[in-house]
Design an enzyme around this catalytic site. Structure first.
Site, PDB file in Angstrom:
ATOM      1  N   HIS A 179       0.859  -1.193   0.000  1.00 16.36           N
ATOM      2  CA  HIS A 179       0.000   0.000   0.000  1.00 16.36           C
ATOM      3  C   HIS A 179       0.890   1.236   0.000  1.00 16.36           C
ATOM      4  CE1 HIS A 179      -3.196   2.714   0.496  1.00 16.36           C
ATOM      5  NE2 HIS A 179      -3.892   2.121   1.452  1.00 16.36           N
ATOM      6  N   HIS A 182      -2.663   7.104  -0.914  1.00 18.34           N
ATOM      7  CA  HIS A 182      -3.661   7.738  -0.046  1.00 18.34           C
ATOM      8  C   HIS A 182      -3.101   8.455   1.180  1.00 18.34           C
ATOM      9  CE1 HIS A 182      -6.495   4.419  -1.789  1.00 18.34           C
ATOM     10  NE2 HIS A 182      -6.089   5.287  -2.700  1.00 18.34           N
ATOM     11  N   TYR A 184      -0.583   7.536   3.244  1.00 19.76           N
ATOM     12  CA  TYR A 184       0.026   6.727   4.298  1.00 19.76           C
ATOM     13  C   TYR A 184       1.553   6.763   4.150  1.00 19.76           C
ATOM     14  CZ  TYR A 184      -4.802   5.399   4.975  1.00 19.76           C
ATOM     15  OH  TYR A 184      -6.174   5.452   5.185  1.00 19.76           O
TER      16      TYR A 184
END
Length: 374
Positions: A179, A182, A184
């Site tokens: 990931h 977004h 992070y």
């Protein structure tokens, strides 16, 4: 069934039901379940209800499931005790059962490996005294929050990513997703708005990609060469929806090339509306540009099957209606991207893929569905 719906179903069967592959992993179709945080894993342990939830989507025709974000084994990322972890004996045993259930239903499954960075608030999570870590000790709005990562912190986080990736292969998962989107941790390194470092991890875009490339390399080195590794990235951030990592295709190539070289097998280009062009002068969306620049397989995503896009921090609770997928099929017919990830439409209707190719009406999304796993 009317003629238009019949024609759309026939096109969907031709385009969405085609097999696909990532680094030798054969996928039965082009439909991916998008990762969506659900917080139904007390103590970070996915239980039988989580296994049934994912298996239900595989049984409904999803080819590849990318799980909700799962915390790697570093205490600084554990922001909630109800979000699953991909670390720890009990947690990993739960994930083993999830993978088995999905395989029994005919699907493939990747865990999404996650460090939330400065989105975690101080004093929260199972280890409340753990430091909030980020590239420069900044929140997404630029205010001070937590502390900047040291070289030792970076090494520890890289090792945690590698350990979780190795566990995924050991447990029988089909691949892993990193990931990097977004707002992070990885994205905080990529974005100039949160990366003010003056060492080799900051500055120009090429340097800001270093941490992401090192995460990819650590994961790639911890698994077999034929174990698929995907990387999710985005321009937008939570609370910064107009943020951009790349203003043009040249900058996007600077971002993606080091990640591909480090071992990314496929990219997952996250947008809020898959149908919007990414740069002036071309109809290609972010996934389309990613495929053109890297040559890697690419997953697109963004409000598939919904008549209103994801909007703001309350987007999951936003009440859209259903809509057709003709625009999606047009793009897939042109091979703009390889796979399409579906989010809220799959929460509403686990059988969405099979209904689409049969021309059947799909169930509408409702915020009430978020109160339980269905």
């Amino acid at each position: 069934m009317n003629d238009r719906r019949t024609a759309t179903a026939e096109r969907a069967a031709q385009l969405l039901a085609r097999p696909s592959a990532i680094n030798g992993l054969d996928l039965r179709n082009r439909v991916v379940m998008a990762p969506m945080t659900r917080e139904f894993s007390p103590g970070g342990v996915p239980d039988a209800d989580v296994a049934a939830y994912y298996a239900r989507r595989a049984a409904g025709g999803v080819g590849l499931i990318v799980t909700e974000g799962t915390y790697i084994g570093h205490e600084s990322t554990w922001a909630s005790a109800r979000i699953p972890r991909f670390h720890g004996e009990e947690q990993l045993e739960g994930w083993r059962r999830v993978a088995e259930a999905v395989h029994e239903a005919g699907g493939a499954i990747f865990p999404q490996l996650w460090h939330v960075g400065a989105t975690r608030d101080p004093g929260t999570g199972p280890v409340p005294d753990a430091d909030v870590l980020s590239p420069s000790g900044l929140a997404l709005d630029g205010s001070p929050k937590g502390r900047a990562m040291t070289r030792a912190d970076i090494d520890e986080v890289l090792a945690a990513y590698a350990e979780s990736a190795a566990a995924a292969e050991r447990l029988g998962f089909d691949g892993v997703e990193i990931h990097g989107a977004h707002g992070y941790l990885i994205d905080e390194f990529l974005w100039a708005g949160t990366n003010h470092r003056t060492d080799s991890y900051g500055g120009e875009l090429a340097s800001r990609t270093r941490f992401a490339a090192e995460v990819v390399a650590a994961v790639r080195g911890a698994v077999s060469p034929d174990f698929p590794v995907t990387f999710r990235f985005s321009q937008w951030k939570g609370g910064a929806y107009d943020a951009r990592l790349a203003e043009n295709p040249g900058e996007l190539e600077q971002l993606l090339a080091p990640l591909a070289a480090a071992g990314v097998d496929a990219f997952h280009a996250s947008t809020r509306r898959y149908w919007l062009p990414e740069f002036d002068g071309s109809d290609l969306n972010l996934a389309g540009w990613t495929k053109k620049l890297t040559g890697r397989p690419v997953i697109s995503v963004g409000s598939v099957g919904l008549d209103k896009e994801f909007m703001g921090p309350e987007g999951m609770a936003f009440q859209p209606g259903t809509t057709g997928i003709e625009k999606l099929l047009d793009r897939m017919e042109g091979d703009e991207f390889d796979m399409i990830a579906v989010g809220r439409s799959l929460i509403a209707d686990p059988d969405w893929p099979s209904r689409i190719v049969k021309g059947e009406q799909t169930n509408p999304f409702s915020a009430q569905l978020l109160g339980a796993l269905h």
